[in-house]
Scaffold this active site. Structure first.
Site, PDB file in Angstrom:
ATOM      1  N   ASP A   1      72.474  21.825  19.053  1.00 32.07           N
ATOM      2  CA  ASP A   1      73.127  20.787  18.261  1.00 32.07           C
ATOM      3  C   ASP A   1      73.731  21.460  17.028  1.00 32.07           C
ATOM      4  O   ASP A   1      73.086  22.324  16.427  1.00 32.07           O
ATOM      5  CB  ASP A   1      72.049  19.762  17.854  1.00 32.07           C
ATOM      6  CG  ASP A   1      72.623  18.721  16.933  1.00 32.07           C
ATOM      7  OD1 ASP A   1      73.693  18.186  17.242  1.00 32.07           O
ATOM      8  OD2 ASP A   1      71.991  18.442  15.899  1.00 32.07           O
TER       9      ASP A   1
ATOM     10  N   ASP B   1      68.206  13.948  18.524  1.00 34.21           N
ATOM     11  CA  ASP B   1      68.437  14.690  19.770  1.00 34.21           C
ATOM     12  C   ASP B   1      67.316  14.472  20.767  1.00 34.21           C
ATOM     13  O   ASP B   1      67.242  15.169  21.791  1.00 34.21           O
ATOM     14  CB  ASP B   1      68.545  16.192  19.469  1.00 34.21           C
ATOM     15  CG  ASP B   1      69.717  16.494  18.562  1.00 34.21           C
ATOM     16  OD1 ASP B   1      70.787  15.932  18.790  1.00 34.21           O
ATOM     17  OD2 ASP B   1      69.541  17.274  17.619  1.00 34.21           O
TER      18      ASP B   1
END
Lengths: 750, 122
Positions: A434, A635
């Site tokens: 990410d 996430d």
């Protein structure tokens, strides 16, 4: 002993308690003490737990009035560990004594046998002499090896066979046969009238010695948890009724105000109320630089207050602190199993009875088809196979390495959830990362401001305007103005124009800030600024146009700066053979600019959180072994989907609970450390398994006598005993080598 | 004669081993003990006693282990299917918290699988 009254439970160790009647008497006596809400005696471990506000002294007096003794105990993890260590030491000494006594008899007997060769019974004098030795050996079997026999009998009653079974059968058979030779030599052929007392004593001595060395080596494998436990301070300074008093940490309650002076450890988790100080969190996060803490900031138990005095409110105590959770997680992970252990498990579960059968079959083969003296050969083979085949080394091969590997990870700020994650991390070939918060700093910052006039004046106007906005980028502009100590002006008529920007009156002037579409909508020509804005976008920055009173004033750019060590970490991960792919909700231009700077070839931009999970799943469909690194909360679906999820930096309770691997430091180097550690651990496990398998698969045939045609000798049961005892020590020692593991490159800035 | 006796004894030992450790009917084992507040599982001499524990399905449970064997084998108890483990202190009662589990049989054992037991969830 403390006199402090407390609502937390107090535990006492009782003396003289032996039956349910005692329990009743003590509980009734406690029931009459004011402040006692509940008192419970545990007869099993002879402890009393008192709930309520009564003082410890009052509780002890009540127990004594009932005719028993009591002392307060601090049952925290640290004390328990210290007690356990003491037990380990006592056990170690006991094993050494047992070993010393048994070898004290066995070694001279063996030397006698080697020097004189007279171990046979052929006359009455020899019967008396060897009979006396037999009784001495029996004493050794009872006092030094009695636990093997009781263990074997108990296991037998449960239809189970253990290591004790093999040792008891091996040494017992050797002793019984020798006594048969002593008592009834005439029933045996002359060549078989040989005694094996030295073997019984030596085997008991060597196995006790092996266990002693194992106890000592195992103590070292749990060093990591001990280091973590030592981070806990046993006492805390609580402010009650305006006074500062030191109390045991177990008595700190949520909401208590505590003071920590410079150089002291933070005792529990909490939030600063007063004071400012630098706090060294390296012991928990690996973050090399101390962090400044002031009013409202969170403090974590076990970290070190450096230079200022802090007053803080306790928010989490006891088992709820982050440190306690980490210790618990490390302990759990240390005792979890890796999938590779399955084979060893299957073998272990059927091993001992199988070995017993192999030993009898081998013995019968030697008896029926072997050379003379058949009975002696049969006995040597039977004893040696039983003794050498103990699967302890096989059983220890994986847990010992996992224990050290997981502990080593904790020392490096890598918290592994279980052995499975540790093993899976070795096979990863793709790492999806990410962007925000992992490759770049989480909060965007103002990177550029360009204008024809005074940049600070423009920043002051724009920050005033943005102070009314809730857009994430607005915070970066306002913070930049605050850093430059620019005072913000009053704002009139603020208007947020969706997908365009914002407008308001600042100090009587109309100020606009937004994208090119906003300027077009307002009929303002961006002119030369268009080119500059495009150049900034190519560098991964979000550029915005600013206009004052209908004329272009300049451009301003905001970006999440790339983390200082991200480039080096990406290079290191690539060197480890991982393909890196970036995931981000940002626009493609910004994402690609960041990827270019970091050397990442694959970018997935403009993503929604659910898209991230889908990308991980797609990669897995193409047979990739995918690791996912993210900040652990937004996430979460992708982290859960990945073969190994690395929660980076946050170190939050959620991350600790849910991720496969939690990295205490906000750096991608942690992922590389975790991969290197997992590979080192798996390599160590494989070495251990190989050693243990080879030991058992070669050991049994050698003990059964397959080398006899070549060497003309059988394996002595004494050698078999020594080999068995030291196989476990070898495995534990090899696992301990992992303690010297160091990540290839320290990702810290220190 | 001697040869016959030894061979018969050997074969009998093999048959007995196979029967006792692998084939003996389950009924001859200790009956499963239900979890009560007073129930302690003794960890001693290579076995858990009782080694078959009955608990209710869908309900978190606490098991109390009392380890009286100082040897390293007994140090940990593992419930691999439930992903639970606990380090057992010597001569002390260690409480092991088990999460709610579905009906079925769950083995538990020490690290070396020498100590073995079965958790019966029903």
């Amino acid at each position: 002993m403390t006199e402090t009254s407390s609502m937390s439970p107090q535990t006492f160790r009782l003396q003289g308690v032996s039956c349910a009647g005692c329990v009743k008497k003590i509980e009734s006596a406690l029931g009459r003490v004011s402040g006692v809400e509940d008192a419970r005696v545990n007869l099993g471990d002879k402890t009393l737990v008192v709930q309520g506000s009564a003082t410890a002294q009052a509780c002890i007096a009540a127990v004594e009035s009932a005719g028993y003794g009591a002392e307060a105990v601090q049952v925290n993890a640290r004390v328990l560990r210290a007690q356990q260590r003491e037990e380990e030491q006592a056990h170690y000494r006991q094993l050494l004594w047992r070993s010393g006594i048994a070898l004290g008899l066995g070694v001279p007997l063996m030397i006698w046998g080697l020097v004189t060769g007279e171990m046979g019974v052929h006359n009455t004098a020899q019967q008396i002499a060897w009979g006396s030795v037999g009784l001495l050996t029996l004493a050794v079997l009872v006092f030094c090896g009695g636990h093997f026999f009781t263990g074997a009998w108990r296991a037998f009653r449960h239809h189970s066979a253990t290591m004790d079974t093999l040792v008891a059968l091996g040494t017992g058979t050797a002793w019984l046969f020798s006594m048969l030779v002593v008592l009834l030599p005439h029933v045996l052929p002359e060549s078989a009238r040989h005694v094996y007392f030295e073997a019984s004593a030596m085997i008991i001595g060597l196995i006790n010695l092996g266990q002693a060395l194992e106890v000592r080596a195992r103590g070292r494998t749990s060093a990591a948890v001990e280091k973590l436990l030592q981070l806990q301070d046993p006492n805390a300074r609580v402010i009650r009724d305006g006074e500062e008093i030191d109390i045991p940490i177990d008595q700190v309650m949520v909401g208590d105000k505590l003071r920590v002076r410079p150089g002291e450890k933070i005792p529990v988790d909490g939030r600063v109320i007063e004071g400012e100080s630098l706090v060294d969190e390296a012991m928990l996060t690996g973050e090399p630089l101390p962090v400044k803490k002031a009013g409202g900031d969170a403090l974590t138990a076990g970290t070190l207050n450096k230079n200022g005095s802090l007053v803080f409110a306790a928010e989490k105590v006891g088992a709820d602190t982050r440190l306690a959770q980490i210790i618990q997680m490390v302990k759990n992970a240390q005792s979890s199993r890796v999938p590779i252990a399955r084979l060893a498990d299957t073998i272990s579960s059927i091993f001992v009875p199988s070995v017993m059968i192999i030993a009898v079959v081998a013995a019968l083969v030697w008896y029926n088809w072997g050379p003379d003296p058949k009975i002696a050969h049969m006995l040597v083979v039977l004893t040696s196979v039983l003794i050498i085949a103990c699967p302890c080394a096989l059983g220890l091969a994986t847990p010992m390495s996992v224990m050290v590997g997981v502990g080593k990870g904790a020392e490096n700020g890598v918290l592994v959830r279980n052995g499975k994650a540790l093993q899976q991390a070795t096979d990863l070939d793709t790492l999806v990362v990410d962007k925000t918060g992992t490759l770049t700093e989480g909060a965007p910052k103002l990177t550029d401001i360009e204008c024809d006039g005074d940049a600070d004046a423009l920043l002051q106007q724009l920050a005033s305007l943005e102070s009314r906005s809730e857009h994430p980028l607005a915070e970066a502009i306002v913070s930049a103005a605050r850093e430059k100590q620019l005072s913000l002006s009053d704002v009139q008529g603020f208007e947020a124009i969706t997908a365009h920007g914002v407008r308001a009156e600042v100090d009587g002037k109309t100020v606009l800030l937004g994208n090119r579409k906003l300027m077009q909508r307002e009929g303002i020509d961006p002119g030369k600024w268009t080119e500059k804005a495009e150049a900034l976008a190519e560098q991964g920055r979000t550029a915005m146009y600013a206009a004052v009173d209908g004329a272009m004033a300049g451009i301003i750019a905001v970006a999440g700066p790339i983390r200082e060590d991200a480039q080096a970490a990406v290079a290191r991960l690539k060197k480890l053979g991982l393909r890196i792919e970036m995931l981000t909700g940002d626009n493609r231009a910004t994402a690609e600019a960041v990827a270019r700077q970091l050397g990442i070839d694959h970018v997935h931009a403009d993503l929604l959180p659910e898209d991230k999970e889908k990308i991980v799943a797609d990669l897995q469909k193409n047979h990739a072994k995918v690791g996912m690194a993210g900040d652990g909360i937004n996430d979460a679906p992708a982290l859960a989907r990945a073969d190994v999820g690395f929660a980076i930096g946050a170190g939050t309770d959620v991350a600790i609970e849910s991720a496969d691997v939690t990295l205490m430091r906000s750096s991608l180097h942690g992922v590389a450390d975790a991969v290197e550690l997992s590979r080192a651990t798996l390599r160590n496990i494989k070495q251990n398994l190989f050693g243990a398998f080879i030991y058992n698969t070669l050991g049994i045939p050698i003990a059964a006598g397959v080398l006899y045609p070549i060497t003309g000798m059988l394996l002595s049961p004494v050698i078999a005993g020594a080999a068995m005892a030291f196989s476990s020590v070898t495995v534990v020692s090899n696992a301990n080598r992992l303690r010297f593991f160091k990540p290839s490159q320290n990702g810290g800035t220190a | 004669m001697e040869s016959v006796v030894i061979n018969v004894l050997g074969l009998a030992a093999i048959v007995l081993t196979v029967w006792w450790f692998w084939l003996a009917p389950k009924g001859s084992r200790q009956p499963a003990a239900g979890v009560a507040e007073a129930l302690q599982i003794l960890v001693k001499d290579g076995v858990y006693e009782p080694d078959r524990i009955r608990i209710a399905a869908g309900k978190a449970t606490v098991l109390k282990f009392r380890r009286e064997d100082a040897s390293p084998c007994a140090e940990w108890v593992l419930f691999p299917d439930l992903e639970i483990s606990a380090q057992l202190a010597v001569d002390q009662v260690t409480e092991v918290q088990l999460p709610a589990a579905d009906a079925g049989e769950y083995p538990f054992h020490c690290q070396m699988q020498m100590y073995r037991g079965t958790l019966i969830v029903e």
